[in-house]
Design a protein around this motif. Structure first.
Motif, short mmCIF file in Angstrom:
data_model
loop_
_atom_site.label_atom_id
_atom_site.label_comp_id
_atom_site.label_asym_id
_atom_site.label_seq_id
_atom_site.Cartn_x
_atom_site.Cartn_y
_atom_site.Cartn_z
N GLN A 153 0.81 -1.21 0.00
CA GLN A 153 0.00 0.00 0.00
C GLN A 153 0.85 1.27 0.00
N LEU A 154 2.12 1.14 0.35
CA LEU A 154 2.98 2.32 0.38
C LEU A 154 3.08 3.00 -0.98
N THR A 155 2.94 2.22 -2.06
CA THR A 155 3.00 2.81 -3.40
C THR A 155 1.62 3.03 -4.00
N ARG A 156 0.58 2.81 -3.20
CA ARG A 156 -0.79 2.96 -3.70
C ARG A 156 -1.61 3.99 -2.94
N GLU A 189 13.34 1.53 13.24
CA GLU A 189 13.67 2.61 12.32
C GLU A 189 14.43 2.13 11.09
N THR A 190 15.36 1.20 11.29
CA THR A 190 16.15 0.71 10.16
C THR A 190 15.27 -0.01 9.14
N LEU A 191 14.37 -0.84 9.62
CA LEU A 191 13.45 -1.53 8.72
C LEU A 191 12.54 -0.54 8.02
N ALA A 192 12.09 0.49 8.75
CA ALA A 192 11.24 1.52 8.14
C ALA A 192 11.97 2.20 7.00
N GLN A 193 13.27 2.50 7.20
CA GLN A 193 14.03 3.14 6.13
C GLN A 193 14.15 2.21 4.92
N GLU A 194 14.37 0.92 5.15
CA GLU A 194 14.49 -0.03 4.04
C GLU A 194 13.20 -0.08 3.23
N TRP A 195 12.07 -0.14 3.91
CA TRP A 195 10.79 -0.21 3.21
C TRP A 195 10.51 1.08 2.46
N LEU A 196 10.83 2.21 3.09
CA LEU A 196 10.60 3.50 2.44
C LEU A 196 11.48 3.65 1.21
N THR A 197 12.72 3.18 1.29
CA THR A 197 13.64 3.29 0.16
C THR A 197 13.11 2.51 -1.04
N ALA A 198 12.70 1.28 -0.80
CA ALA A 198 12.18 0.44 -1.88
C ALA A 198 10.88 1.03 -2.45
N ALA A 199 10.01 1.50 -1.55
CA ALA A 199 8.73 2.05 -2.00
C ALA A 199 8.93 3.34 -2.79
N LEU A 200 9.87 4.18 -2.35
CA LEU A 200 10.11 5.44 -3.04
C LEU A 200 10.62 5.19 -4.46
N GLU A 201 11.51 4.23 -4.62
CA GLU A 201 12.02 3.90 -5.96
C GLU A 201 10.90 3.46 -6.88
N THR A 202 10.02 2.61 -6.37
CA THR A 202 8.88 2.14 -7.18
C THR A 202 7.92 3.29 -7.48
N ALA A 203 7.64 4.12 -6.48
CA ALA A 203 6.68 5.22 -6.64
C ALA A 203 7.17 6.23 -7.67
N VAL A 204 8.46 6.54 -7.65
CA VAL A 204 9.02 7.47 -8.63
C VAL A 204 8.87 6.91 -10.04
N ASP A 205 9.13 5.62 -10.20
CA ASP A 205 8.99 4.98 -11.51
C ASP A 205 7.55 5.05 -12.00
N ILE A 206 6.60 4.80 -11.09
CA ILE A 206 5.18 4.88 -11.46
C ILE A 206 4.80 6.29 -11.87
N ALA A 207 5.26 7.28 -11.10
CA ALA A 207 4.91 8.67 -11.37
C ALA A 207 5.49 9.15 -12.69
N ALA A 230 3.46 7.75 -15.65
CA ALA A 230 2.04 8.13 -15.74
C ALA A 230 1.86 9.31 -16.69
N ASP A 231 0.72 9.34 -17.35
CA ASP A 231 0.35 10.47 -18.22
C ASP A 231 0.25 11.72 -17.36
N GLU A 288 -4.25 10.11 -12.31
CA GLU A 288 -3.33 9.04 -11.92
C GLU A 288 -1.94 9.62 -11.63
N ALA A 289 -1.52 10.54 -12.47
CA ALA A 289 -0.21 11.16 -12.28
C ALA A 289 -0.18 11.97 -10.99
N GLU A 290 -1.23 12.75 -10.75
CA GLU A 290 -1.28 13.56 -9.53
C GLU A 290 -1.23 12.67 -8.30
N ASP A 291 -1.97 11.58 -8.34
CA ASP A 291 -1.97 10.64 -7.21
C ASP A 291 -0.58 10.05 -7.01
N ALA A 292 0.07 9.72 -8.11
CA ALA A 292 1.40 9.11 -8.03
C ALA A 292 2.42 10.08 -7.41
#
Length: 302
Positions: free
Chosen positions: A108-111, A129-147, A150-151, A156-160
C-alpha cells in the motif's frame, strides 16, 4: 453513538488518567448495537483496544483489535485498523506476527499516500527505524517509476506524485532520526517534486504570523487562529492531496503591503499526514497525538 461521540471518547482515551469507564462504554455500545453508523464499529473497537492497551491489559487489547480488523474487512478503514493491530502486536512483544501483518500492508505504500501512517508509523513507534528506512527506500524507488511513467495530464499522475511526496518526506525524517544525511534518492526525489510543483491550494498562517495579521490588518482576518487551524485540518482530512503552503515572513510582509506578487519563493509545503509522535503540524511543538489529532478525525469516504 455517533461519530462525534466516538471522537470525544477518542480524546478521552488519550487524556484521562483512568480510561476503564471509556473502555467499558465503548464495548457496551458495540455489543448493544448502539453505534449509529455501522462503518464506525471498527473505529469504536480500535478505541477500546487503545484504552485496554493503556491499562496494560494485553489479552483484551489484542482481542478487541482483532475484532476491529474483522469488522473493518472490506470497509473504508480496513488498512488503518490492520496497522493499529500490528502496532499493538509489536508493543506487546509479538514481533514476528506484528511484522508479518505489516508486510501484508507494505504494498500500500506505493498505492495510498496515507499508508505511511499505518505501515511505517507502527515500525517507528516500536523501534524498527532501520526496517522503516528499508521499506521506504524500496517504495520510493517504485513510486518514482510509477509517477514518471504516468500520463502527466491525468489524475493518476497527480496521485502518483502525491505518494512520492509522502514517501520522500517521511524517508528524509527517518534518515535524520538515524543520524544519516540526505542521499542520492532523497535529492532525486526532491528535484523531481520541485519540477512537478504546483500552486498551493491553501496557505497556513502560523500563530505568530496570524497574530501580526490581526494586529496590523484586521480587515483581512475573518476568523480566530484556532478556527483557521481547524479549517486547515478539516480540509486536509477530507482531501489529503491538497497542497498547503506554510506562510513565510516574506508572504506576511507582502500581504500587509497589499501585494502578494512580491512574496518571493513559495513557502514550504505542510507535511501531511504527520506522525502521531512527531511535533504537531500546527507548530505547537506538542506531539500530534496530544494536540490536533484528538480534535478531529479523518472523514474520508471510500
Amino acid at each position: 453513538m455517533t461519530t462525534d461521540d466516538l471522537d470525544a471518547y477518542g480524546a478521552d482515551v488519550v487524556r484521562v488518567r483512568n480510561p476503564r469507564p471509556v473502555l467499558d462504554e465503548l464495548i457496551a455500545a458495540v455489543d448493544e448495537d448502539r453505534i449509529a453508523d455501522p462503518e464506525d464499529v471498527p473505529y469504536a473497537l480500535s478505541l477500546a483496544a487503545s484504552a485496554a492497551a493503556r491499562l496494560r491489559d494485553e489479552a483484551r487489547a489484542l482481542d478487541l483489535s482483532r475484532r476491529a480488523v474483522d469488522a473493518a474487512r472490506g470497509g473504508r478503514e480496513e488498512y488503518l485498523v490492520r496497522g493499529e493491530y500490528a502496532d499493538l502486536l509489536l508493543r506487546f512483544g509479538h514481533d514476528e506476527e506484528g511484522i508479518t501483518t505489516l508486510r501484508k500492508l507494505r504494498q500500500q505504500l506505493t498505492r495510498d499516500p496515507l499508508a505511511d501512517g499505518y505501515v511505517i508509523e507502527p515500525l517507528l513507534e516500536n523501534g524498527r527505524e532501520t526496517l522503516a528506512q528499508e521499506w521506504l527506500t524500496a517504495a520510493l524507488e517504485t513510486a518514482v517509476d510509477i509517477a514518471e511513467r504516468a500520463d502527466p495530464d491525468t489524475d493518476e499522475a497527480e496521485d502518483a506524485w502525491e505518494i512520492v511526496d509522502s514517501l520522500a518526506s517521511r524517508r528524509v525524517r527517518v534518515r535524520r532520526g538515524l543520524g544519516l544525511q540526505p542521499d542520492e534518492a532523497d535529492l532525486r526525489a526532491e528535484e523531481l517534486l520541485a519540477a512537478h510543483d504546483a500552486e498551493p491550494d491553501m496557505v497556513f498562517w502560523p500563530q505568530a504570523a496570524f497574530a501580526t495579521l490581526v494586529e496590523k490588518a484586521p480587515d483581512l482576518v475573518e476568523m480566530t487562529w484556532d478556527e483557521h487551524r481547524a479549517a486547515i485540518e478539516r480540509e486536509l482530512q477530507q482531501d489529503d492531496q491538497l497542497l498547503v503552503e506554510v506562510a513565510t515572513p516574506q508572504l506576511l510582509e507582502a500581504t500587509l503591503a497589499g501585494d502578494e506578487t512580491v512574496a518571493g519563493e513559495p513557502g514550504p509545503a505542510l507535511e501531511w499526514p504527520p506522525g502521531r509522535n512527531e511535533p504537531c503540524w500546527c507548530g505547537s511543538q506538542v506531539k500530534y497525538k496530544k494536540c490536533c489529532l484528538p480534535r478531529g478525525r479523518s472523514v474520508v469516504e471510500s
